[in-house]
Design a protein around this motif. Structure first.
Motif, PDB file in Angstrom:
ATOM      1  N   ILE A 110       0.838  -1.193   0.000  1.00 39.42           N
ATOM      2  CA  ILE A 110       0.000   0.000   0.000  1.00 39.42           C
ATOM      3  C   ILE A 110       0.882   1.256   0.000  1.00 39.42           C
ATOM      4  CG2 ILE A 110      -1.631   1.363   1.367  1.00 39.42           C
ATOM      5  CD1 ILE A 110      -2.846  -1.365   2.251  1.00 39.42           C
ATOM      6  N   GLU A 111       1.915   1.246   0.823  1.00 36.99           N
ATOM      7  CA  GLU A 111       2.821   2.395   0.877  1.00 36.99           C
ATOM      8  C   GLU A 111       3.442   2.665  -0.488  1.00 36.99           C
ATOM      9  OE1 GLU A 111       3.169   4.590   3.032  1.00 36.99           O
ATOM     10  OE2 GLU A 111       2.227   3.675   4.783  1.00 36.99           O
ATOM     11  N   GLU A 112       3.681   1.589  -1.197  1.00 43.78           N
ATOM     12  CA  GLU A 112       4.331   1.714  -2.488  1.00 43.78           C
ATOM     13  C   GLU A 112       3.356   2.153  -3.580  1.00 43.78           C
ATOM     14  OE1 GLU A 112       5.949  -2.052  -3.798  1.00 43.78           O
ATOM     15  OE2 GLU A 112       5.575  -1.434  -5.877  1.00 43.78           O
ATOM     16  N   LYS A 113       2.165   1.574  -3.577  1.00 49.37           N
ATOM     17  CA  LYS A 113       1.248   1.809  -4.683  1.00 49.37           C
ATOM     18  C   LYS A 113       0.210   2.879  -4.409  1.00 49.37           C
ATOM     19  CE  LYS A 113       1.389  -2.974  -6.241  1.00 49.37           C
ATOM     20  NZ  LYS A 113       1.807  -3.078  -7.644  1.00 49.37           N
ATOM     21  N   ASN A 114      -0.143   3.041  -3.161  1.00 43.48           N
ATOM     22  CA  ASN A 114      -1.268   3.919  -2.860  1.00 43.48           C
ATOM     23  C   ASN A 114      -1.075   4.612  -1.516  1.00 43.48           C
ATOM     24  OD1 ASN A 114      -3.689   5.147  -3.112  1.00 43.48           O
ATOM     25  ND2 ASN A 114      -4.916   3.286  -3.262  1.00 43.48           N
ATOM     26  N   PRO A 115       0.007   5.381  -1.387  1.00 40.08           N
ATOM     27  CA  PRO A 115       0.382   5.936  -0.080  1.00 40.08           C
ATOM     28  C   PRO A 115      -0.653   6.912   0.512  1.00 40.08           C
ATOM     29  CG  PRO A 115       1.784   6.812  -1.827  1.00 40.08           C
ATOM     30  CD  PRO A 115       0.979   5.729  -2.434  1.00 40.08           C
ATOM     31  N   ASP A 116      -1.523   7.462  -0.329  1.00 39.56           N
ATOM     32  CA  ASP A 116      -2.493   8.425   0.194  1.00 39.56           C
ATOM     33  C   ASP A 116      -3.786   7.778   0.655  1.00 39.56           C
ATOM     34  OD1 ASP A 116      -0.672  10.379  -0.457  1.00 39.56           O
ATOM     35  OD2 ASP A 116      -1.474  10.590  -2.497  1.00 39.56           O
ATOM     36  N   LEU A 117      -3.827   6.487   0.605  1.00 44.69           N
ATOM     37  CA  LEU A 117      -5.039   5.751   0.973  1.00 44.69           C
ATOM     38  C   LEU A 117      -5.439   6.052   2.418  1.00 44.69           C
ATOM     39  CD1 LEU A 117      -6.947   3.475  -0.092  1.00 44.69           C
ATOM     40  CD2 LEU A 117      -5.395   1.847   0.965  1.00 44.69           C
ATOM     41  N   GLU A 118      -6.762   6.203   2.603  1.00 46.20           N
ATOM     42  CA  GLU A 118      -7.259   6.402   3.976  1.00 46.20           C
ATOM     43  C   GLU A 118      -7.386   5.040   4.656  1.00 46.20           C
ATOM     44  OE1 GLU A 118     -10.867   8.775   4.248  1.00 46.20           O
ATOM     45  OE2 GLU A 118     -10.201   9.800   2.414  1.00 46.20           O
ATOM     46  N   ASN A 119      -7.389   5.036   5.967  1.00 43.93           N
ATOM     47  CA  ASN A 119      -7.537   3.793   6.744  1.00 43.93           C
ATOM     48  C   ASN A 119      -6.564   2.709   6.309  1.00 43.93           C
ATOM     49  OD1 ASN A 119      -9.803   5.006   7.941  1.00 43.93           O
ATOM     50  ND2 ASN A 119     -11.077   4.269   6.270  1.00 43.93           N
ATOM     51  N   LYS A 120      -5.327   3.104   6.078  1.00 45.49           N
ATOM     52  CA  LYS A 120      -4.342   2.137   5.590  1.00 45.49           C
ATOM     53  C   LYS A 120      -4.268   0.880   6.440  1.00 45.49           C
ATOM     54  CE  LYS A 120      -1.163   5.499   4.387  1.00 45.49           C
ATOM     55  NZ  LYS A 120       0.171   6.007   4.102  1.00 45.49           N
ATOM     56  N   GLU A 121      -4.336   1.069   7.751  1.00 49.21           N
ATOM     57  CA  GLU A 121      -4.202  -0.090   8.634  1.00 49.21           C
ATOM     58  C   GLU A 121      -5.330  -1.088   8.441  1.00 49.21           C
ATOM     59  OE1 GLU A 121      -3.523   0.304  12.843  1.00 49.21           O
ATOM     60  OE2 GLU A 121      -1.994   1.832  12.428  1.00 49.21           O
ATOM     61  N   ASP A 122      -6.536  -0.560   8.350  1.00 50.37           N
ATOM     62  CA  ASP A 122      -7.700  -1.422   8.131  1.00 50.37           C
ATOM     63  C   ASP A 122      -7.567  -2.206   6.845  1.00 50.37           C
ATOM     64  OD1 ASP A 122      -9.186  -1.132  10.311  1.00 50.37           O
ATOM     65  OD2 ASP A 122     -10.657   0.267   9.455  1.00 50.37           O
ATOM     66  N   ILE A 123      -7.202  -1.482   5.797  1.00 50.33           N
ATOM     67  CA  ILE A 123      -7.102  -2.116   4.478  1.00 50.33           C
ATOM     68  C   ILE A 123      -6.001  -3.177   4.489  1.00 50.33           C
ATOM     69  CG2 ILE A 123      -6.803  -1.710   2.022  1.00 50.33           C
ATOM     70  CD1 ILE A 123      -9.189  -0.208   3.114  1.00 50.33           C
ATOM     71  N   ALA A 124      -4.866  -2.842   5.098  1.00 51.05           N
ATOM     72  CA  ALA A 124      -3.765  -3.803   5.155  1.00 51.05           C
ATOM     73  C   ALA A 124      -4.204  -5.067   5.886  1.00 51.05           C
ATOM     74  CB  ALA A 124      -2.556  -3.187   5.842  1.00 51.05           C
ATOM     75  N   ARG A 125      -5.005  -4.884   6.905  1.00 51.21           N
ATOM     76  CA  ARG A 125      -5.521  -6.046   7.642  1.00 51.21           C
ATOM     77  C   ARG A 125      -6.418  -6.898   6.742  1.00 51.21           C
ATOM     78  NH1 ARG A 125     -10.218  -6.650   9.654  1.00 51.21           N
ATOM     79  NH2 ARG A 125     -10.703  -4.435   9.523  1.00 51.21           N
ATOM     80  N   MET A 126      -7.345  -6.246   6.043  1.00 49.73           N
ATOM     81  CA  MET A 126      -8.254  -6.999   5.164  1.00 49.73           C
ATOM     82  C   MET A 126      -7.485  -7.760   4.091  1.00 49.73           C
ATOM     83  SD  MET A 126     -11.338  -4.341   4.399  1.00 49.73           S
ATOM     84  CE  MET A 126     -11.913  -3.191   5.631  1.00 49.73           C
ATOM     85  N   VAL A 127      -6.505  -7.084   3.518  1.00 52.64           N
ATOM     86  CA  VAL A 127      -5.763  -7.692   2.411  1.00 52.64           C
ATOM     87  C   VAL A 127      -4.813  -8.786   2.914  1.00 52.64           C
ATOM     88  CG1 VAL A 127      -4.095  -7.250   0.570  1.00 52.64           C
ATOM     89  CG2 VAL A 127      -5.936  -5.621   0.986  1.00 52.64           C
ATOM     90  N   GLY A 128      -4.079  -8.465   3.959  1.00 53.24           N
ATOM     91  CA  GLY A 128      -3.108  -9.426   4.480  1.00 53.24           C
ATOM     92  C   GLY A 128      -3.771 -10.677   5.020  1.00 53.24           C
ATOM     93  N   VAL A 129      -4.748 -10.495   5.868  1.00 51.85           N
ATOM     94  CA  VAL A 129      -5.463 -11.639   6.429  1.00 51.85           C
ATOM     95  C   VAL A 129      -6.176 -12.393   5.309  1.00 51.85           C
ATOM     96  CG1 VAL A 129      -7.379 -12.331   7.924  1.00 51.85           C
ATOM     97  CG2 VAL A 129      -5.750 -10.610   8.708  1.00 51.85           C
ATOM     98  N   GLY A 130      -6.770 -11.627   4.392  1.00 44.96           N
ATOM     99  CA  GLY A 130      -7.462 -12.247   3.267  1.00 44.96           C
ATOM    100  C   GLY A 130      -6.549 -13.168   2.480  1.00 44.96           C
ATOM    101  N   ALA A 131      -5.320 -12.717   2.261  1.00 39.40           N
ATOM    102  CA  ALA A 131      -4.379 -13.516   1.475  1.00 39.40           C
ATOM    103  C   ALA A 131      -4.126 -14.869   2.138  1.00 39.40           C
ATOM    104  CB  ALA A 131      -3.063 -12.767   1.299  1.00 39.40           C
ATOM    105  N   ILE A 132      -3.969 -14.862   3.449  1.00 40.48           N
ATOM    106  CA  ILE A 132      -3.701 -16.113   4.164  1.00 40.48           C
ATOM    107  C   ILE A 132      -4.929 -17.025   4.152  1.00 40.48           C
ATOM    108  CG2 ILE A 132      -3.053 -17.118   6.386  1.00 40.48           C
ATOM    109  CD1 ILE A 132      -0.816 -15.579   4.987  1.00 40.48           C
ATOM    110  N   VAL A 133      -6.075 -16.450   4.455  1.00 42.97           N
ATOM    111  CA  VAL A 133      -7.302 -17.238   4.480  1.00 42.97           C
ATOM    112  C   VAL A 133      -7.559 -17.839   3.099  1.00 42.97           C
ATOM    113  CG1 VAL A 133      -9.816 -17.126   4.755  1.00 42.97           C
ATOM    114  CG2 VAL A 133      -8.332 -15.907   6.352  1.00 42.97           C
ATOM    115  N   PHE A 134      -7.407 -17.002   2.105  1.00 46.88           N
ATOM    116  CA  PHE A 134      -7.642 -17.427   0.729  1.00 46.88           C
ATOM    117  C   PHE A 134      -6.753 -18.609   0.355  1.00 46.88           C
ATOM    118  CE2 PHE A 134      -7.635 -17.180  -3.865  1.00 46.88           C
ATOM    119  CZ  PHE A 134      -8.856 -16.625  -4.206  1.00 46.88           C
TER     120      PHE A 134
END
Length: 565
Positions: free
Chosen positions: A396-420
């Motif tokens: 996210i820092e690399e591709k979309n540093p201005d994103l709001e709620n970065k922590e939330d999104i990182a959680r959804m994506v990171g956890v999602g990747a493992i679950v998936f």
RNA sequence: GUACCCGUAGCUCAGCUGGAUAGAGCGUCUGGCUACGGACCAGAAGGUCGUAGGUUCGAAUCCUAUCGGGUACGCCA
């Protein structure tokens, strides 16, 4: 409108068959050039005593007046039906958009209860990668069955019984410290375990103390129970953080110890039915007829075993929840155990034993050998999740540093990747855990699908045209749109099949399929364009429907769908 | 030894109750951002569906045998 049903009914009239019989003959062709529904006429040739291609030709004539199809074609013994794309697009898209997150739900489960036994964490032990499959498969099945209208009961069958808890008390009494346990939780309890086993080598008399303490727990001695309950509290507090990260809650945390006083009825029943026989001092149920070794019910010393407790648990659950099915999500190493105790219950006359299902899955091992707690080769679940979270954050820092709620999104994506990754393949497949593939965010992964969802969201936000109003579906007359719409429409059946086969991966794969088709469509065609509002609306509806079904699907397998990432 | 599970592209895997030309992703090579998000898309290369029989109009799918891998088999859970 259900195209297959329409065809099946007509076919039944013509060929004089049951409608479900003719429904079973219909299939979906592999290639879209061959139509949307196909009827192979080879089997009919036996009863109709004609060549398949001739039957197909004749049926083509007979189906002439059936509406809903743009073309019906006889080819090499197949009768291929091409559904009217415009009508189909309109029907599918309006339905998805009207139903929203209810699209794909069903009432088949109304009034039925399903117990799901999954995750089964051990008291005083951490969740590690070996728990990932049972936890996410169980949770996915919970979501899927609820979606289909069932009442689900999620049970975390705690590993909270055995001499090991005597050893833990010994260790704590000798070397433990209250503050350290409060502060470091499971890690401290694990340290005490290890310390105990080190000491036991030179002081074997410790084992007697441990047995004594365990006996005290069983006898409900207040001091022992207080410590034991405290260990359990510490464990649950900690593992619940991981469950929270995964978005999982359990309805019950009834572990093995819960059933210690509920086993007598099982033993009595086995005595009454004369199934229980003495063998080498133990009491067993013979299963030779069924090609299985005997199931041991009571040890020489009269103590119960795993199977006895599981049977008591099954009985309790049947009485308490009146389940129509009870699922056990555990590794295939336990195949025999489940086959045995299911069979014993059947022999004992519990006809509901056929509603017990062992939902087994393959083992997880590390790249450098098998998973072993002793060798310290386990990857802790929370560490894996945290690492995925960090990786998501970096991207996210690399591709979309201005994103709001970065922590939330990182959680959804990171956890999602493992679950998936745990729900991508058929359950039965063994998994060799590799950081590379677990942290891969491209291709058939959660981030890929989530990205697709975010893309669709983005387009929808950008457009000023409302989804409500007349739409011109001719804007969707192309192969890419048609393939996507078909995929979206298949979602309902996929969910049902996934439930029937206890196979969440069917949903995971279908989500990928929808995402791939959307991305292909997105690349080849403009959604927001300079033509009419009606055409724009049709394309936006396609994007909205895709967004919806991906979101619903991801939710079923326990993954969130960020709107931006 | 016995029972059960698995064997499909270099790797990881789809392929539903047997159906037409066996499909994805990763990796490799090549190409694509002046229009809605490149965590994307396209193309190429890559297959005796472990092997051998059988059933069938038709088999990756069903049956048998066989080879290879895994798991489990009485007082752990």
């Amino acid at each position: 409108m259900d195209y297959k049903k329409v065809i099946a009914e007509k076919l039944s009239q013509i060929a004089g068959m049951e409608s479900n019989e003719s429904l079973e003959m219909l299939e979906t062709p592999q290639y879209s050039e061959m139509g949307d529904i196909a009827l192979p006429c080879f089997k009919l040739s036996r009863t109709m005593r004609k060549a398949p291609n001739i039957i197909a030709d004749e049926l083509k004539e007979a189906f002439k007046d059936v509406s809903g199809f743009s073309k019906i074609e006889s080819l090499k013994g197949y009768l291929n039906f091409y559904v009217d794309k415009l009508a189909f697009a309109k029907q599918t898209l309006t339905e998805i958009i009207e139903l929203g997150d209810k699209y794909g739900t069903s009432e088949e489960g109304l009034g039925k209860t399903i117990c799901i036994d999954y995750s089964s964490v051990n008291v005083a032990k951490p969740l590690h990668m070996g728990h990932l499959s049972t936890t996410v498969i169980g949770h996915a099945l919970y979501q899927i069955y609820e979606f289909l209208g069932y009442n689900c009961v999620g049970i975390n069958h705690l590993g909270d019984y055995g001499t090991q808890f005597g050893t833990l008390i010994v260790a704590y009494e000798k070397w433990g410290d209250k503050d350290a346990v409060e502060k470091n939780g499971i890690a401290e309890l694990t340290r005490l375990y290890v310390k105990y086993y080190d000491e036991e080598e030179s002081h074997p008399e410790l084992a007697d103390e441990a047995r004594l303490w365990f006996k005290k727990i069983e006898d409900k001695d207040s001091e022992a129970l207080e410590l034991f309950n405290w260990f359990q509290e510490i464990t649950l507090k900690e593992v619940n953080q991981t469950y929270a990260l995964l978005g999982i809650e359990f309805d019950y945390y009834t572990g093995e110890s819960f059933y210690t006083d509920k086993m007598q009825p099982v033993v009595d029943r086995l005595e009454e039915t004369k199934l229980l026989v003495k063998d080498q001092g133990a009491k067993v149920v013979r299963l030779d007829e069924y090609d299985m070794p005997p199931c041991i019910i009571l040890r020489q010393d009269g103590a119960s075993l795993y199977a006895t407790r599981d049977m008591a648990a099954a009985l309790y659950r049947k009485q308490t929840f009146e389940f129509t099915q009870c699922l056990y999500v555990t590794a295939y190493q336990q195949d025999l155990h489940f086959r045995q105790f299911f069979k014993v219950l059947e022999l004992a006359g519990y006809e509901w034993s056929q509603d017990l299902v062992h939902v087994n899955y393959g083992m997880v091992s590390m790249e450098d050998g098998s998973m072993s707690t002793r060798k310290g080769r386990v990857a802790l679940l929370k560490e894996v999740l945290n690492k995925a979270l960090e990786k998501a954050n970096d991207i996210i820092e690399e591709k979309n540093p201005d994103l709001e709620n970065k922590e939330d999104i990182a959680r959804m994506v990171g956890v999602g990747a493992i679950v998936f990754s745990a729900l991508k393949n058929n359950r039965i497949k063994d998994i060799v855990f590799s950081w590379d593939s677990a942290l891969n965010f491209e291709g058939e992964t959660a981030p890929y699908v989530q990205y697709t969802h975010a893309r669709a969201t983005s387009v929808l936000e950008k457009s000023e045209i409302s989804l409500i109003g007349e739409a011109d579906y001719t804007a969707l007359e192309n192969e890419d749109a048609a393939a996507l719409i078909t995929s979206l429409s298949e979602f309902r059946e996929i969910v049902k099949s996934a439930a029937r086969r206890y196979e969440p991966s069917m949903i995971t794969r279908h989500i990928v399929d929808m995402a791939q088709k959307f991305n292909k469509y997105y690349f080849e065609h403009r959604i927001i364009d300079n033509d009419s509002a009606e055409k724009n609306r049709a394309r936006l509806m396609l994007a909205a429907a895709t967004k919806q079904v991906i979101k619903t699907g991801l939710n079923l397998i326990g993954i969130e769908s960020p709107n931006k990432m």
